[in-house]
Enzyme design. Structure first.
Site, PDB file in Angstrom:
ATOM      1  N   SER A  79       0.866  -1.191   0.000  1.00 27.07           N
ATOM      2  CA  SER A  79       0.000   0.000   0.000  1.00 27.07           C
ATOM      3  C   SER A  79       0.892   1.227   0.000  1.00 27.07           C
ATOM      4  CB  SER A  79      -0.871   0.017   1.257  1.00 27.07           C
ATOM      5  OG  SER A  79      -1.470   1.291   1.418  1.00 27.07           O
ATOM      6  N   TYR A  99      -1.113  -0.202  10.347  1.00 34.14           N
ATOM      7  CA  TYR A  99      -1.307  -0.649   8.958  1.00 34.14           C
ATOM      8  C   TYR A  99      -0.113  -0.199   8.105  1.00 34.14           C
ATOM      9  CZ  TYR A  99      -3.492  -1.087   4.349  1.00 34.14           C
ATOM     10  OH  TYR A  99      -3.758  -1.416   3.040  1.00 34.14           O
TER      11      TYR A  99
HETATM   12  N1  LIG Z   1      -8.840  -0.799  -0.698  1.00 35.48           N
HETATM   13  C1  LIG Z   1      -7.778  -0.019  -0.611  1.00 35.48           C
HETATM   14  O1  LIG Z   1      -7.883   1.221  -0.631  1.00 35.48           O
HETATM   15  C2  LIG Z   1      -6.400  -0.622  -0.546  1.00 35.48           C
HETATM   16  C3  LIG Z   1      -5.307   0.204  -0.831  1.00 35.48           C
HETATM   17  C4  LIG Z   1      -4.020  -0.308  -0.778  1.00 35.48           C
HETATM   18  C5  LIG Z   1      -3.833  -1.643  -0.451  1.00 35.48           C
HETATM   19  N2  LIG Z   1      -4.906  -2.432  -0.183  1.00 35.48           N
HETATM   20  C6  LIG Z   1      -4.649  -3.818   0.189  1.00 35.48           C
HETATM   21  O2  LIG Z   1      -5.258  -4.658  -0.776  1.00 35.48           O
HETATM   22  C7  LIG Z   1      -5.550  -5.917  -0.181  1.00 35.48           C
HETATM   23  C8  LIG Z   1      -6.993  -6.284  -0.516  1.00 35.48           C
HETATM   24  O3  LIG Z   1      -7.830  -5.290   0.053  1.00 35.48           O
HETATM   25  P1  LIG Z   1      -9.248  -4.935  -0.575  1.00 35.48           P
HETATM   26  O4  LIG Z   1      -9.273  -3.490  -0.796  1.00 35.48           O
HETATM   27  O5  LIG Z   1      -9.565  -5.862  -1.689  1.00 35.48           O
HETATM   28  O6  LIG Z   1     -10.165  -5.229   0.707  1.00 35.48           O
HETATM   29  P2  LIG Z   1     -11.427  -6.183   0.923  1.00 35.48           P
HETATM   30  O7  LIG Z   1     -12.384  -6.014  -0.186  1.00 35.48           O
HETATM   31  O8  LIG Z   1     -11.857  -5.926   2.314  1.00 35.48           O
HETATM   32  O9  LIG Z   1     -10.795  -7.654   0.806  1.00 35.48           O
HETATM   33  C9  LIG Z   1     -10.001  -8.183   1.834  1.00 35.48           C
HETATM   34  C10 LIG Z   1      -9.802  -9.654   1.601  1.00 35.48           C
HETATM   35  O10 LIG Z   1      -8.973 -10.165   2.653  1.00 35.48           O
HETATM   36  C11 LIG Z   1      -9.595 -11.351   3.160  1.00 35.48           C
HETATM   37  N3  LIG Z   1      -9.350 -11.559   4.577  1.00 35.48           N
HETATM   38  C12 LIG Z   1      -9.588 -10.693   5.609  1.00 35.48           C
HETATM   39  N4  LIG Z   1      -9.304 -11.290   6.767  1.00 35.48           N
HETATM   40  C13 LIG Z   1      -8.897 -12.560   6.473  1.00 35.48           C
HETATM   41  C14 LIG Z   1      -8.481 -13.668   7.259  1.00 35.48           C
HETATM   42  N5  LIG Z   1      -8.417 -13.624   8.607  1.00 35.48           N
HETATM   43  N6  LIG Z   1      -8.125 -14.815   6.620  1.00 35.48           N
HETATM   44  C15 LIG Z   1      -8.188 -14.901   5.274  1.00 35.48           C
HETATM   45  N7  LIG Z   1      -8.580 -13.881   4.473  1.00 35.48           N
HETATM   46  C16 LIG Z   1      -8.929 -12.733   5.083  1.00 35.48           C
HETATM   47  C17 LIG Z   1     -11.079 -11.143   2.956  1.00 35.48           C
HETATM   48  O11 LIG Z   1     -11.703 -12.393   2.944  1.00 35.48           O
HETATM   49  P3  LIG Z   1     -13.108 -12.659   3.726  1.00 35.48           P
HETATM   50  O12 LIG Z   1     -13.950 -11.434   3.515  1.00 35.48           O
HETATM   51  O13 LIG Z   1     -13.630 -13.881   3.030  1.00 35.48           O
HETATM   52  O14 LIG Z   1     -12.754 -12.875   5.141  1.00 35.48           O
HETATM   53  C18 LIG Z   1     -11.106 -10.443   1.613  1.00 35.48           C
HETATM   54  O15 LIG Z   1     -11.104 -11.382   0.565  1.00 35.48           O
HETATM   55  C19 LIG Z   1      -5.276  -5.767   1.320  1.00 35.48           C
HETATM   56  O16 LIG Z   1      -4.008  -6.304   1.593  1.00 35.48           O
HETATM   57  C20 LIG Z   1      -5.241  -4.262   1.516  1.00 35.48           C
HETATM   58  O17 LIG Z   1      -4.399  -3.891   2.583  1.00 35.48           O
HETATM   59  C21 LIG Z   1      -6.186  -1.958  -0.222  1.00 35.48           C
END
Ligand SMILES: NC(=O)c1ccc[n+]([C@@H]2O[C@H](COP(=O)([O-])OP(=O)(O)OC[C@H]3O[C@@H](n4cnc5c(N)ncnc54)[C@H](OP(=O)(O)O)[C@@H]3O)[C@@H](O)[C@H]2O)c1
Length: 284
Positions: free
Chosen positions: A170, A183
């Site tokens: 990130s 984070y």
């Molecule tokens: N959205 C942003 O602005 C952003 C920006 C930069 C980086 N990121 C990074 O991108 C990645 C994906 O984020 P996203 O935006 O796609 O968020 P998201 O839609 O909330 O997806 C998060 C994913 O992580 C999984 N997860 C959460 N807790 C878990 C656990 N205990 N065991 C296994 N899986 C788990 C969730 O699965 P379940 O729901 O099935 O538990 C879900 O598939 C993350 O690493 C985040 O830090 C996001």
């Protein structure tokens, strides 16, 4: 039908897509040897939502065989819809979660060409109010579990002489975002890990890609309990991140920033930290 000379149980069945998926499911349950697939195999964590789901769909469209992980089986099924993907639900927040997932994945297909480590959670608020349990939860899932999963899948990649680990970092890990201290620390840890591991793996045929998104319009913010409220940078779509991951894997890139201009704050911070801090004080 594709045939091999061996005539062994590893030979692909008559309907490669459906047959491979069925035998991969059986293998993932521990019955039978890993089925052989001629398609490249990607293990995607966080595949039940957001960036992971979009990335999984992009790789499926590109003809890859997918192993999809997350906790929510119903949403994993939605991601997998219309593909021959194998679902491997797992809680990576559990102490043995990463090891069990890697074992199930390698049982399912015998190899992983690309690991996309997308699972992650956020936490926002003043550090002074952050419960210790949440510090542990964020660090464990965003950093420790990812490192353990990489540790589990790497030996098979190195042995085969090819593969790629894709870590979803990130911009918070590059610049340090106020009220996202833990984070930011977890994502900075991933970035340092990517850099170090890449050097260690030189000459093995296995690469490491760090994906550095700015804000992305997913369920991430609702899940962490605080919406994204800044006017800039504007959130991008998960599909755009997925396309960047796809390109980065195809081009064997070391890193990819989305949008690309996000390299700028990271560079300013690295080159002139005092100017960077003055700008932060001004623009927040
Ligand atoms: N959205 C942003 O602005 C952003 C920006 C930069 C980086 N990121 C990074 O991108 C990645 C994906 O984020 P996203 O935006 O796609 O968020 P998201 O839609 O909330 O997806 C998060 C994913 O992580 C999984 N997860 C959460 N807790 C878990 C656990 N205990 N065991 C296994 N899986 C788990 C969730 O699965 P379940 O729901 O099935 O538990 C879900 O598939 C993350 O690493 C985040 O830090 C996001």
């Amino acid at each position: 039908m594709t045939t091999t000379g061996s005539g062994s149980t590893y030979d692909p069945p008559a309907d490669p897509a459906r047959g491979a998926a069925a035998s991969a499911r059986a293998a993932a349950r521990g019955h039978g040897p890993p089925p052989r697939t001629d398609r490249r195999v990607a293990l995607v964590t966080g595949a039940s939502s957001g960036i992971g789901a979009a990335t999984a769909r992009r790789f499926a469209a590109g003809g890859w065989h997918l192993l999809l992980s997350g906790r929510d089986r119903r949403r994993l099924e939605e991601t997998a819809s219309g593909t021959s993907a194998v679902l491997l639900p797992a809680d990576l927040g559990a102490p043995q979660g990463a090891r069990l997932l890697a074992e199930a994945a390698l049982r399912a297909t015998g190899r992983i060409d690309v690991l996309v480590a997308g699972a992650g959670i956020g936490w926002a608020g003043p550090f002074l109010t952050m419960p210790h349990t949440d510090i542990d939860r964020v660090l464990f899932l965003d950093l420790n579990a990812t490192l353990h999963l990489v540790r589990e899948v790497l030996p098979a990649m190195v042995e085969s002489g090819r593969g790629r680990v894709v870590l979803v970092g990130s911009v918070a890990g590059c610049v340090g975002v106020r009220e996202e201290a833990v984070y930011s620390a977890a994502k900075a840890g991933l970035a340092a890990f990517a850099e170090a591991l890449r050097q260690e793996l030189r000459g093995t045929g296995v690469g490491v890609t760090l994906v550095v998104p700015g804000p992305v319009a997913t369920g991430f913010f609702a899940r962490r309990g605080r919406p994204y409220h800044r006017s800039r940078p504007r959130p991008t779509s998960p599909g755009r991140i997925a396309a960047a991951v796809w390109d980065a894997v195809a081009e064997a890139r070391d890193d990819t920033y989305i949008p690309a201009w996000l390299t700028l704050p990271a560079r300013v911070r690295a080159l002139t930290p005092s100017l960077y801090r003055r700008l932060l004080n001004h623009f927040g």
